[in-house]
Motif scaffolding. Structure first.
Motif, PDB file in Angstrom:
ATOM      1  N   ALA A  31     -18.276  12.180-114.650  1.00  0.00           N
ATOM      2  CA  ALA A  31     -17.096  13.037-114.689  1.00  0.00           C
ATOM      3  C   ALA A  31     -15.946  12.262-115.306  1.00  0.00           C
ATOM      4  O   ALA A  31     -15.792  11.084-115.088  1.00  0.00           O
ATOM      5  CB  ALA A  31     -16.734  13.465-113.281  1.00  0.00           C
ATOM      6  N   GLY A  32     -15.144  12.928-116.064  1.00  0.00           N
ATOM      7  CA  GLY A  32     -13.960  12.287-116.605  1.00  0.00           C
ATOM      8  C   GLY A  32     -14.278  11.360-117.752  1.00  0.00           C
ATOM      9  O   GLY A  32     -15.287  11.470-118.426  1.00  0.00           O
ATOM     10  N   ILE A  36     -15.911  24.944-126.657  1.00  0.00           N
ATOM     11  CA  ILE A  36     -15.021  25.210-125.536  1.00  0.00           C
ATOM     12  C   ILE A  36     -13.718  25.848-125.989  1.00  0.00           C
ATOM     13  O   ILE A  36     -13.142  26.692-125.330  1.00  0.00           O
ATOM     14  CB  ILE A  36     -14.726  23.892-124.785  1.00  0.00           C
ATOM     15  N   SER A  69     -19.528  19.540-118.994  1.00  0.00           N
ATOM     16  CA  SER A  69     -18.450  20.293-119.643  1.00  0.00           C
ATOM     17  C   SER A  69     -18.787  21.741-119.924  1.00  0.00           C
ATOM     18  O   SER A  69     -18.179  22.366-120.784  1.00  0.00           O
ATOM     19  CB  SER A  69     -18.039  19.627-120.961  1.00  0.00           C
ATOM     20  N   VAL A  70     -19.730  22.293-119.211  1.00  0.00           N
ATOM     21  CA  VAL A  70     -20.046  23.707-119.380  1.00  0.00           C
ATOM     22  C   VAL A  70     -19.045  24.509-118.547  1.00  0.00           C
ATOM     23  O   VAL A  70     -18.713  24.115-117.443  1.00  0.00           O
ATOM     24  CB  VAL A  70     -21.483  23.973-118.877  1.00  0.00           C
ATOM     25  N   ALA A 110     -25.968  22.427-114.736  1.00  0.00           N
ATOM     26  CA  ALA A 110     -24.654  22.836-114.268  1.00  0.00           C
ATOM     27  C   ALA A 110     -24.707  23.999-113.302  1.00  0.00           C
ATOM     28  O   ALA A 110     -23.763  24.236-112.565  1.00  0.00           O
ATOM     29  CB  ALA A 110     -23.779  23.199-115.460  1.00  0.00           C
ATOM     30  N   LYS A 133     -23.908  28.868-118.994  1.00  0.00           N
ATOM     31  CA  LYS A 133     -24.767  28.421-120.093  1.00  0.00           C
ATOM     32  C   LYS A 133     -25.347  27.051-119.766  1.00  0.00           C
ATOM     33  O   LYS A 133     -24.647  26.058-119.753  1.00  0.00           O
ATOM     34  CB  LYS A 133     -23.953  28.312-121.387  1.00  0.00           C
ATOM     35  N   ALA A 143     -18.224  12.304-119.809  1.00  0.00           N
ATOM     36  CA  ALA A 143     -18.915  13.580-119.631  1.00  0.00           C
ATOM     37  C   ALA A 143     -19.504  14.065-120.952  1.00  0.00           C
ATOM     38  O   ALA A 143     -19.065  13.668-122.026  1.00  0.00           O
ATOM     39  CB  ALA A 143     -17.938  14.618-119.086  1.00  0.00           C
ATOM     40  N   VAL A 144     -20.483  14.945-120.847  1.00  0.00           N
ATOM     41  CA  VAL A 144     -21.092  15.521-122.047  1.00  0.00           C
ATOM     42  C   VAL A 144     -20.001  16.183-122.875  1.00  0.00           C
ATOM     43  O   VAL A 144     -19.195  16.939-122.363  1.00  0.00           O
ATOM     44  CB  VAL A 144     -22.148  16.570-121.652  1.00  0.00           C
ATOM     45  N   MET A 198     -14.467  23.706-115.944  1.00  0.00           N
ATOM     46  CA  MET A 198     -15.466  22.989-116.745  1.00  0.00           C
ATOM     47  C   MET A 198     -16.250  22.076-115.829  1.00  0.00           C
ATOM     48  O   MET A 198     -15.676  21.309-115.067  1.00  0.00           O
ATOM     49  CB  MET A 198     -14.766  22.115-117.799  1.00  0.00           C
ATOM     50  N   ASP A 199     -17.522  22.160-115.905  1.00  0.00           N
ATOM     51  CA  ASP A 199     -18.355  21.267-115.125  1.00  0.00           C
ATOM     52  C   ASP A 199     -18.007  19.825-115.511  1.00  0.00           C
ATOM     53  O   ASP A 199     -18.011  19.483-116.680  1.00  0.00           O
ATOM     54  CB  ASP A 199     -19.816  21.585-115.447  1.00  0.00           C
ATOM     55  N   PRO A 200     -17.710  18.997-114.524  1.00  0.00           N
ATOM     56  CA  PRO A 200     -17.231  17.657-114.864  1.00  0.00           C
ATOM     57  C   PRO A 200     -18.241  16.810-115.622  1.00  0.00           C
ATOM     58  O   PRO A 200     -17.859  15.926-116.368  1.00  0.00           O
ATOM     59  CB  PRO A 200     -16.903  17.032-113.512  1.00  0.00           C
TER      60      PRO A 200
END
Lengths: 342, 494, 164
Positions: free
Chosen positions: A212-213, A130, B186-187, C40, C30, A186-187, B181-183
């Motif tokens: 989330a979070g 990221i 995270s993408v 996603a 992605k 989250a991932v 960011m996707d919650p």
């Protein structure tokens, strides 16, 4: 008529200049307003060689106000203020689990007057692809807190299945692969990565449910029974543990935690699993080493104070008072862990 | 019983009462300024409560909360900008009332409704806290998704003629929520490498832009600002008779607000939307809604203050925040080394009672502030619009910026102001869009978490009783426009 | 031709184009291999298609209405484009100048510009005294705002001579 306007104009100009000089917590450079005066008297005693600080220090907190990271960070700063007479201006810049704040710090001057309180996401963000930066792009001042990742289970579910220790849990997991839903962050979040690390080291197959979070939601879901277990921070689970709705089974550190004395460490159960979010103070790269030393000492003094220790232990988080170098090495270690599971 | 008396004395003591009075006042100010919210006020005050005793500090924060939610109605009525998200629906009838010269009345209605809603939620809090709270425990991802789904389908039910446009607005709102960011995984989505967008659009600046900045544009473009509205002096507040006429609306809306407040995750905007629409559809003269109908104003305000007491219930009893403000308040508890949860009632009952008493007193203070201040507030409209408007515009800009010291947010206020204006030009409603924004992430992340738990099985939502209820309600709402058409054509044939 | 380009039709076409762009963006997401829950890109794609459907419906309805000649007299039509554009330019300038020039300078300038434009002086003509009055008002308001926000609420606002 003209006189009235002149008077009004003068009044306006005076008000404006007054606010410019006297007010403002951003710090007063030349005129030496309230904040600055305080700082200079305090610092000359503490700093020794270098004259730092002479004005207010900005502390960027890349998390929401009122959250765990924010509270611990602010408490550390306020203890430093009490001990040294310095002045901090804490500014919240939440976003992207810290990404916004980290990126912001890159663009700041390295004169020592802008700092940031980070968590382990400074390491994980790069591993996740990221961000392009990580702890190597900053100077680490000092480490001030570690929050250990813990594994908790819903109390009713654990009783029903006779799961009292971590080993019981692992045995059950191996006997019923994929049947346990474990909530976590989250991932790419720290707890999530730590949980994946635990899964690979113990050889268990779990249904990892990201939320989330951070871990707060996961803990609540676990307390309510939607998921059977959860991996989150020691601080985050504290409330529900006290309430008795969840039970701490394992902690991912090398010694048992004082506030969860009955919870085994993963090492005791035979698995080398370490997981935590490490909070430390960052400064932009290239800051004067003498200034770094002054800051490091101030923070280490503050975080080894009884007040800070009490504050942390009452919330279920671990006080940590280490040098910048040691914090940096911890991040290197975490980088290896995240790289292997990310 | 003597616990109660002790608590009364504690709250009214010389050290606590001024804090509470100040807290409510501060909350009202924060609430009234668009961009500053009750959440912010509470967050800013938490460190100050370090030095106070737990009961004092937390009661002060409760005061800020109550005042903050009410404060939003002031700017909503006066300048058509909701001071807090919960007051969005108040603008619809509050502002036209102000424009008719009845700003004092609008504020009076808003104050009394907020009081009624707040007290009702306080009573429910005191009597039912323990039992009702257990429901909150049952809320997992499936249930949260159910709420979000239900909320979104409400748009279908109430959009009436503008159905297509309302749906489009809602979809666009949901889309805006996807940015960042996707919650869950995270993408990055629609970020295009722009770091400030990593966590998506911050809600408050978007709301301020859509309501506040847009209002600024609308006023200027239509030249509306040139007309100074004469405020009626004298009987500036609504009469007792007028207020009593709305009593059922207020009570009902307060109840709705409390119930929604108890549900973790649902808060002010949803509650006020629900009760507004309910009032409108059950009214004998629905066409007056939106033109300054007192019932509309009262439903929205009673509901959003009803949320306050309701949201405190899960916070106190389970440590689960009922809305954003209570989430920050939990932090305040931590600061004082107190852990909310079932144990709190046995370990610190004095604190609990202090909070109960403090909550009621805070509502009373809010009533006093509002009634006494109504005249003063209304006077604000006497400032020439040419100066008031730019001033408010600047406030919205700073407010957007101040949320998280972000230049992006500052620009978002302007961008969404323009968007809102364009939407107005093309007859698109903004309320569904805002609903989409509010519910978007709740909807998506819980949908995905729930499906992960159930390993992809959609039956999960109907297996669990609470989520089943919401799903069914939602489906009913979805088909309601069709049902209505069918019923209309049936009556025509007759 | 003009008859067809009603507001509804125009907006529908725009929305259709937007949803196409959106779906393109969705395909760029992605997606990680994720067994159980949805990926996603599920929601963005779903929304994109929804918008396509809705905008097509609106387009059709709009065209039908235009055919029947049912074009309503529309509400707030911008009468003074020049003022609006000028205002927008002022706002954009504010946003960009905010950090470099600082809050106080920007706000004062903005307020001065807008209040001078929007207010009608009692004398009827905008002479020097009028502008001075507006300038003073702007400065006073800015000072008040600064006091409230930066000092009172301790919100750090960038200023010309202090780093935030």
């Amino acid at each position: 008529m003209k006189k009235k306007f002149l008077a009004l104009a003068l009044a306006g100009a005076m008000t404006l200049s007054l606010t410019a000089c006297g007010g403002g917590n951003g710090g007063n450079a030349s005129t030496g307003g309230n904040g600055g005066g305080n700082a200079s008297t305090g610092s000359s005693a503490a700093s020794g060689g270098v004259n730092f600080p002479t004005k207010s220090i900005t502390m960027i907190i890349p998390y929401d106000a009122g959250g765990g990271s924010d509270l611990i960070n602010r408490r550390a700063c306020s203890i430093v203020e009490q001990q040294t007479g310095w002045s901090f201006t804490c500014t919240n810049m939440p976003g992207g689990s810290g990404a916004t704040g980290y990126t912001e710090l890159l663009n700041r001057d390295n004169d020592g007057y802008t700092l940031l309180g980070c968590t382990s996401t400074i390491v994980s963000m790069k591993q996740m692809g990221i961000l392009d930066i990580d702890h190597n792009d900053f100077d680490v001042v000092a480490g001030f807190n570690q929050e250990i990742c813990v594994l908790v289970a819903n109390t009713n579910w654990a009783e029903k299945n006779n799961i009292n220790t971590l080993s019981d849990f692992i045995d059950y997991s191996k006997a019923n692969p994929g049947s346990i839903a474990i909530g976590t962050s989250a991932v790419g979040g720290i707890w999530n990565l730590d949980l994946l690390n635990a899964a690979s080291k113990t050889g268990c197959e779990w249904n990892v449910v990201p939320n989330a979070g951070g871990g707060a939601r996961a803990v609540i879901d676990c307390a309510g029974g939607s998921v059977q277990a959860c991996a989150a921070g020691a601080f985050e689970v504290f409330g529900q543990v006290e309430a008795g709705s969840v039970k701490v089974l394992g902690v991912m550190t090398d010694e048992r935690l004082p506030f969860y004395p009955d919870a085994e460490t993963f090492q005791e159960a035979g698995f080398d699993v370490i997981g935590a979010t490490t909070r430390s103070i960052l400064a932009p790269k290239g800051t004067d080493p003498e200034i770094l030393t002054v800051l490091e000492k101030a923070f280490m003094d503050a975080t080894s104070s009884q007040e800070f220790i009490d504050f942390c232990e009452n919330q279920g988080t671990s006080p940590w008072s280490v040098s910048g170098q040691e914090a940096f090495e911890t991040y290197n270690m975490e980088m290896d862990i995240y790289a292997s599971v990310a | 019983m003597d616990m109660f008396v002790n608590a009364l004395m504690q709250v009214f003591s010389l050290s606590s009462l001024p804090l509470l009075i100040g807290g409510v006042g501060l909350g009202i100010i924060f609430g009234a300024i668009p961009g500053l919210t009750a959440t912010m006020a509470v967050a800013l005050l938490v460190p100050f409560t370090y030095v106070m005793q737990p009961a004092q500090g937390i009661v002060a924060l409760v005061g800020v909360y109550v005042g903050g939610v009410y404060g939003g109605s002031i700017s909503a009525c006066l300048v058509n900008i909701p001071g807090t998200p919960a007051s969005m629906l108040t603008t619809i009838d509050g502002y036209p009332m102000g424009q008719r010269g009845e700003a004092g009345k609008a504020i009076g209605y808003a104050t009394v409704s907020s009081f009624v809603g707040g007290i009702m939620s306080g009573v429910i809090l005191i009597i039912f806290a323990g039992q009702v709270a257990k429901v909150a425990y049952q809320f997992g991802p499936a249930e949260y998704f159910g709420i979000a789904f239900f909320g979104l389908t409400l748009i279908c039910a109430v959009s009436g003629e503008n159905l297509i446009k309302g749906l489009i607005a809602a979809v666009v709102g949901l889309m805006i929520e996807c940015v960042g960011m996707d919650p869950v995984t995270s993408v990055t989505r629609y970020v295009f490498g722009y770091t400030p967008l990593l966590s998506g659009f911050e809600f408050i600046p978007v709301m301020i832009g859509l309501f506040g900045m847009r209002e600024f544009f609308l006023q200027i473009s239509t030249g509306r600002y040139r007309f100074q509205v004469e405020q009626r002096v004298g009987k500036i507040l609504p009469t007792i008779g007028e207020l009593l006429k709305q009593k059922w609306v207020m009570l009902r809306s307060g109840l709705i607000g409390t119930l929604i407040g108890i549900l973790p995750g649902a808060g002010g905007p949803i509650a006020s939307f629900l009760s507004y629409e309910l009032s409108r559809s059950t009214s004998s003269h629905p066409e007056t809604f939106g033109t300054g109908e007192p019932a509309g104003l009262c439903s929205s305000e009673a509901a959003n203050n009803g949320v306050t007491g309701g949201a405190i219930i899960p916070m106190l009893t389970l440590g689960i925040p009922g809305d954003a403000v209570t989430a920050v308040m939990l932090g305040a508890f931590m600061v004082h080394n107190i852990n909310p949860g079932p144990n709190l009632f046995t370990s610190s009952p004095d604190l609990i009672y202090a909070i109960y008493v403090g909550f009621i007193v805070a509502n009373v203070l809010m009533l006093l502030y509002g009634l006494l201040g109504a005249k003063l507030f209304a006077k604000i409209l006497n400032v020439p619009m040419g100066t008031l408007l730019p001033g408010v515009a600047v406030l919205t800009l700073i407010g957007g910026y101040a949320i998280r010291n972000s230049l992006l947010d500052l620009r978002v206020v302007v961008i969404f102001g323009v968007l809102g204006y364009i939407m107005a030009c093309f007859d698109f409603p903004i309320v569904p869009m805002v609903l989409g924004l509010v519910l978007g992430s709740l909807c998506e992340s819980n949908l995905r978490s729930a499906l992960t738990i159930s390993k992809g099985s959609w039956l999960y939502f109907v297996e669990r009783p609470i989520s089943l209820v919401f799903v069914v309600l939602g489906l009913v709402m979805l088909v309601s426009p069709i049902l209505r058409q069918v019923m209309k054509s049936r009556t025509k044939e007759k | 031709m003009k008859k067809w380009l009603t507001k509804d039709v125009c907006s529908a076409i725009f929305l259709l184009l937007f949803s196409v762009w959106w779906l393109w963006g969705a395909s760029a997401i992605k997606v990680q291999s994720f067994d159980n829950g949805l990926a996603a890109d599920y929601m963005p794609k779903l929304l994109g298609w929804l918008l396509v459907v809705l905008s097509v419906v609106q387009l059709v309805l709009g065209l039908l209405k235009a055919l029947k000649g049912e074009v309503r007299e529309s509400d707030p039509v911008p009468k003074n484009h020049l003022v609006m554009l000028g205002l927008l330019a002022a706002l954009v300038a504010y946003c960009f100048a905010f950090k470099p020039l600082g809050f106080i300078v920007c706000t004062t300038l903005f307020l001065f510009g807008t209040t001078s434009w929007l207010n009608d002086p009692k004398a009827g003509k905008k002479d020097v005294i009028f502008f001075v009055k507006q300038l003073v008002i702007s400065m006073v308001i800015t000072a008040m705002l600064y006091l409230i926000f930066a000092v009172g609420f301790k919100i750090s606002l960038p200023t010309l001579w202090l780093q935030m």
